[in-house]
Structure formats: C-alpha cells, structure tokens
Design a protein around this motif. Sequence first.
Motif, PDB file in Angstrom:
ATOM      1  N   UNK A   2      -9.830   1.719 -10.685  1.00 56.40           N
ATOM      2  CA  UNK A   2      -8.988   1.843  -9.493  1.00 56.40           C
ATOM      3  C   UNK A   2      -8.865   3.294  -9.051  1.00 56.40           C
ATOM      4  N   UNK A   3      -8.931   4.224 -10.003  1.00 55.61           N
ATOM      5  CA  UNK A   3      -8.809   5.639  -9.663  1.00 55.61           C
ATOM      6  C   UNK A   3     -10.008   6.111  -8.848  1.00 55.61           C
ATOM      7  N   UNK A   4     -11.160   5.497  -9.039  1.00 57.02           N
ATOM      8  CA  UNK A   4     -12.368   5.911  -8.335  1.00 57.02           C
ATOM      9  C   UNK A   4     -12.481   5.250  -6.965  1.00 57.02           C
ATOM     10  N   UNK A   5     -11.864   4.105  -6.793  1.00 58.06           N
ATOM     11  CA  UNK A   5     -11.922   3.391  -5.521  1.00 58.06           C
ATOM     12  C   UNK A   5     -10.844   3.943  -4.594  1.00 58.06           C
ATOM     13  N   UNK A   6     -11.229   4.242  -3.359  1.00 57.69           N
ATOM     14  CA  UNK A   6     -10.285   4.747  -2.369  1.00 57.69           C
ATOM     15  C   UNK A   6      -9.743   3.559  -1.577  1.00 57.69           C
ATOM     16  N   UNK A   7      -8.437   3.324  -1.668  1.00 55.58           N
ATOM     17  CA  UNK A   7      -7.786   2.214  -0.969  1.00 55.58           C
ATOM     18  C   UNK A   7      -7.086   2.742   0.264  1.00 55.58           C
ATOM     19  N   UNK A   8      -7.315   2.071   1.401  1.00 53.60           N
ATOM     20  CA  UNK A   8      -6.694   2.465   2.662  1.00 53.60           C
ATOM     21  C   UNK A   8      -6.251   1.223   3.425  1.00 53.60           C
ATOM     22  N   UNK A   9      -5.193   1.387   4.195  1.00 56.86           N
ATOM     23  CA  UNK A   9      -4.743   0.321   5.088  1.00 56.86           C
ATOM     24  C   UNK A   9      -4.561   0.954   6.463  1.00 56.86           C
ATOM     25  N   UNK A  10      -5.278   0.403   7.461  1.00 56.18           N
ATOM     26  CA  UNK A  10      -5.254   0.989   8.795  1.00 56.18           C
ATOM     27  C   UNK A  10      -5.046  -0.080   9.856  1.00 56.18           C
ATOM     28  N   UNK A  11      -4.415   0.323  10.940  1.00 59.11           N
ATOM     29  CA  UNK A  11      -4.347  -0.548  12.111  1.00 59.11           C
ATOM     30  C   UNK A  11      -5.727  -0.521  12.774  1.00 59.11           C
TER      31      UNK A  11
END
Length: 97
Positions: A7-16
């Motif tokens: 999980x530390x290597x994966x970049x998680x984003x939430x965008x409109x």
Amino acid sequence: MAEKKSDAAIKWQCKSFSELTNEELYKILQLRIEVFAVEQNVIYQDCDNKDFKSYHFMGTFNHNLLAYSRIIPPGISYTEAASIGRVVTSPSHADNF
C-alpha cells in the motif's frame, strides 16, 4: 518471483471529474473497457453521464492504473444513498497484489 506491491508503494487518489487530467481519464476508460467490455463481455453503455458528478478513486504505481472505482453521490443512482460502481483492477497487474 516478482516483488509484491505494498500500500505504501501504490498512490491512492480520489478526484472529481473536473480534477481528472486527460491522461487519467483515458487510462480509466481504457481499463474499464479492457475489463468490462473485452474480458467480461459485458455489453452496456459505459459512458452513462454519471462520471461527471462522481468521484474517481484510483490506485496507481509507476504511472500505471492498477485499481479504480467510481463513487456516485446520493441523488444520482439512488435518491438518498451514495453508491460505488465500476470497481476494477488491472488484469496485467493482478498478480502483484
């Protein structure tokens, strides 16, 4: 054996929708078509206008889209409830989880 992504290597984003770049939108649609239309042979109109008012939750690694989900606010699909849809992981990276 390939190293597993954490999980530390994966970049998680939430965008409109309006916050998505052209490249992000392209990768989202590409992944959705790859999995739902091609791999699962689910024939439906993927671009249903709900994307415009939804939030787009993405997991990327080295600029590759690994996971995606669309979060739809209340009042769009259901009167009083939010919903989650288009949940997908990239088949080409599935073994790395």
